[in-house]
Motif scaffolding. Structure first.
Motif, PDB file in Angstrom:
ATOM      1  N   VAL A 178      58.792 109.430   8.457  1.00 36.84           N
ATOM      2  CA  VAL A 178      59.787 108.798   7.586  1.00 36.84           C
ATOM      3  C   VAL A 178      60.525 107.681   8.321  1.00 36.84           C
ATOM      4  CG1 VAL A 178      61.983 109.176   6.379  1.00 36.84           C
ATOM      5  CG2 VAL A 178      60.075 110.767   6.047  1.00 36.84           C
ATOM      6  N   PHE A 179      60.873 107.922   9.589  1.00 41.43           N
ATOM      7  CA  PHE A 179      61.604 106.899  10.336  1.00 41.43           C
ATOM      8  C   PHE A 179      60.765 105.643  10.507  1.00 41.43           C
ATOM      9  CE2 PHE A 179      62.798 104.734  14.273  1.00 41.43           C
ATOM     10  CZ  PHE A 179      64.143 104.481  14.017  1.00 41.43           C
ATOM     11  N   LEU A 180      59.489 105.803  10.846  1.00 38.56           N
ATOM     12  CA  LEU A 180      58.638 104.639  11.033  1.00 38.56           C
ATOM     13  C   LEU A 180      58.459 103.866   9.736  1.00 38.56           C
ATOM     14  CD1 LEU A 180      58.009 105.468  13.942  1.00 38.56           C
ATOM     15  CD2 LEU A 180      55.611 104.949  13.479  1.00 38.56           C
ATOM     16  N   LEU A 183      61.544 101.955   9.053  1.00 43.91           N
ATOM     17  CA  LEU A 183      61.635 100.811   9.958  1.00 43.91           C
ATOM     18  C   LEU A 183      60.676  99.710   9.536  1.00 43.91           C
ATOM     19  CD1 LEU A 183      63.190 100.108  12.607  1.00 43.91           C
ATOM     20  CD2 LEU A 183      61.159 100.885  13.855  1.00 43.91           C
ATOM     21  N   GLU A 184      59.492 100.100   9.069  1.00 43.47           N
ATOM     22  CA  GLU A 184      58.477  99.128   8.666  1.00 43.47           C
ATOM     23  C   GLU A 184      57.714  99.658   7.450  1.00 43.47           C
ATOM     24  OE1 GLU A 184      56.934  96.386   7.672  1.00 43.47           O
ATOM     25  OE2 GLU A 184      57.610  95.734   9.657  1.00 43.47           O
ATOM     26  N   PRO A 185      58.209  99.363   6.226  1.00 44.30           N
ATOM     27  CA  PRO A 185      57.573  99.887   5.006  1.00 44.30           C
ATOM     28  C   PRO A 185      56.096  99.506   4.857  1.00 44.30           C
ATOM     29  CG  PRO A 185      59.748  98.993   4.516  1.00 44.30           C
ATOM     30  CD  PRO A 185      59.435  98.609   5.936  1.00 44.30           C
ATOM     31  N   ARG A 186      55.690  98.391   5.460  1.00 43.72           N
ATOM     32  CA  ARG A 186      54.295  97.973   5.335  1.00 43.72           C
ATOM     33  C   ARG A 186      53.326  98.939   6.016  1.00 43.72           C
ATOM     34  NH1 ARG A 186      54.659  91.873   7.442  1.00 43.72           N
ATOM     35  NH2 ARG A 186      55.984  92.971   8.940  1.00 43.72           N
ATOM     36  N   LEU A 187      53.855  99.875   6.801  1.00 42.58           N
ATOM     37  CA  LEU A 187      52.990 100.856   7.454  1.00 42.58           C
ATOM     38  C   LEU A 187      52.277 101.755   6.442  1.00 42.58           C
ATOM     39  CD1 LEU A 187      55.063 102.029  10.560  1.00 42.58           C
ATOM     40  CD2 LEU A 187      52.896 100.774  10.558  1.00 42.58           C
ATOM     41  N   VAL A 188      52.850 101.914   5.257  1.00 43.09           N
ATOM     42  CA  VAL A 188      52.212 102.755   4.242  1.00 43.09           C
ATOM     43  C   VAL A 188      50.864 102.158   3.840  1.00 43.09           C
ATOM     44  CG1 VAL A 188      52.385 103.711   1.916  1.00 43.09           C
ATOM     45  CG2 VAL A 188      54.411 103.625   3.387  1.00 43.09           C
ATOM     46  N   SER A 189      50.863 100.881   3.487  1.00 43.80           N
ATOM     47  CA  SER A 189      49.601 100.234   3.096  1.00 43.80           C
ATOM     48  C   SER A 189      48.660 100.120   4.286  1.00 43.80           C
ATOM     49  CB  SER A 189      49.873  98.845   2.501  1.00 43.80           C
ATOM     50  OG  SER A 189      50.552  98.019   3.439  1.00 43.80           O
ATOM     51  N   ARG A 190      49.202  99.879   5.477  1.00 44.05           N
ATOM     52  CA  ARG A 190      48.359  99.812   6.676  1.00 44.05           C
ATOM     53  C   ARG A 190      47.684 101.151   6.928  1.00 44.05           C
ATOM     54  NH1 ARG A 190      48.533 101.162  11.979  1.00 44.05           N
ATOM     55  NH2 ARG A 190      47.599  99.712  13.493  1.00 44.05           N
ATOM     56  N   PHE A 191      48.457 102.227   6.775  1.00 44.17           N
ATOM     57  CA  PHE A 191      47.911 103.563   6.979  1.00 44.17           C
ATOM     58  C   PHE A 191      46.781 103.853   5.984  1.00 44.17           C
ATOM     59  CE2 PHE A 191      47.994 108.096   5.741  1.00 44.17           C
ATOM     60  CZ  PHE A 191      47.652 108.678   6.949  1.00 44.17           C
ATOM     61  N   MET A 192      46.985 103.497   4.731  1.00 42.79           N
ATOM     62  CA  MET A 192      45.959 103.733   3.713  1.00 42.79           C
ATOM     63  C   MET A 192      44.697 102.936   4.023  1.00 42.79           C
ATOM     64  SD  MET A 192      47.217 106.038   1.900  1.00 42.79           S
ATOM     65  CE  MET A 192      45.806 106.091   0.762  1.00 42.79           C
ATOM     66  N   ASN A 193      44.862 101.687   4.458  1.00 38.10           N
ATOM     67  CA  ASN A 193      43.700 100.874   4.824  1.00 38.10           C
ATOM     68  C   ASN A 193      42.959 101.464   6.013  1.00 38.10           C
ATOM     69  OD1 ASN A 193      44.200  99.007   2.784  1.00 38.10           O
ATOM     70  ND2 ASN A 193      45.469  97.690   4.096  1.00 38.10           N
ATOM     71  N   GLU A 194      43.727 101.920   7.020  1.00 38.08           N
ATOM     72  CA  GLU A 194      43.115 102.545   8.189  1.00 38.08           C
ATOM     73  C   GLU A 194      42.384 103.837   7.794  1.00 38.08           C
ATOM     74  OE1 GLU A 194      43.120 101.970  11.566  1.00 38.08           O
ATOM     75  OE2 GLU A 194      44.056  99.997  11.410  1.00 38.08           O
TER      76      GLU A 194
END
Length: 201
Positions: A178-180, A183-194
């Protein structure tokens, strides 16, 4: 010295001292009845003591490998002090559900840095879901480990057996993710792509 190494050194020193002085361990351990009586330091101090050498070694080795990576990721954004507070918040947030669940249980005790260590581990998995983690020397994709770990922790918590605080692991890991994302909401889409990339999607 990095913040991660400093946290490891402090935790090892306090744990060793507490093993030699049972009264100190008793004063630092998480005891919800004590917290309810105003001994608020127990919400944090329990994260710097451990049950035995194996408990301490496992947590500190895990903290070293994943904490050093997350320190490099986070300190440019939140600074060294911010990284230290992220770790301390992991200890606190991970234990709060146990406090509310066991606040009337005078016999309940909990100790160890597992909640904060889980925050580091799951934050890392959010960044590198397909990296290999060596679990008992067997390489396992990080995302597979995370899924099995969460399911097992939920099952073990509901079963209510053993002396391991599975709730702290779950909430600590949740805090790291949650903290990450905060800090950087774009990590959600990055995570899904990864996550989908190795599947050819």
């Amino acid at each position: 010295m990095s913040i991660t190494l400093a946290l490891i050194a402090i935790t090892v020193a306090i744990s060793l001292l507490a093993w030699q002085q049972p009264r100190l361990l008793d004063a630092l351990i998480f005891w919800p009845t004590g917290v309810a009586k105003g001994q608020w330091w127990r919400l944090l101090s329990h994260g710097f003591i451990h049950a035995d050498g194996a408990h301490l070694l496992f947590n500190m080795v895990t903290l070293y490998f994943f904490g050093t990576v997350m320190e490099q990721v986070l300190t440019p954004r939140i600074g060294a002090v911010g990284f230290g507070l992220f770790y301390l918040a992991g200890i606190l947030i991970a234990i709060l559900p146990s406090f509310f669940r066991h606040r009337n249980d005078t016999k309940y005790r909990s100790l160890g840095a597992s909640g904060a260590v889980a925050a580091m581990l799951f934050a890392y998995i959010l960044l590198q879901p397909w990296s290999l983690l060596f679990v008992f020397f067997v390489p396992v994709p990080a995302i597979v480990f995370a899924a099995v770990y969460v399911l097992y922790s939920i099952w073990a918590q509901r079963r209510g057996s053993g002396n391991i605080n599975h709730s702290a692991h779950l909430w600590g890991g949740t805090w790291g993710v949650v903290f990450l994302i905060w800090l950087e909401p774009r990590l959600v889409s990055r995570f899904m792509n990864e996550l989908l990339a190795p599947l050819g999607m």
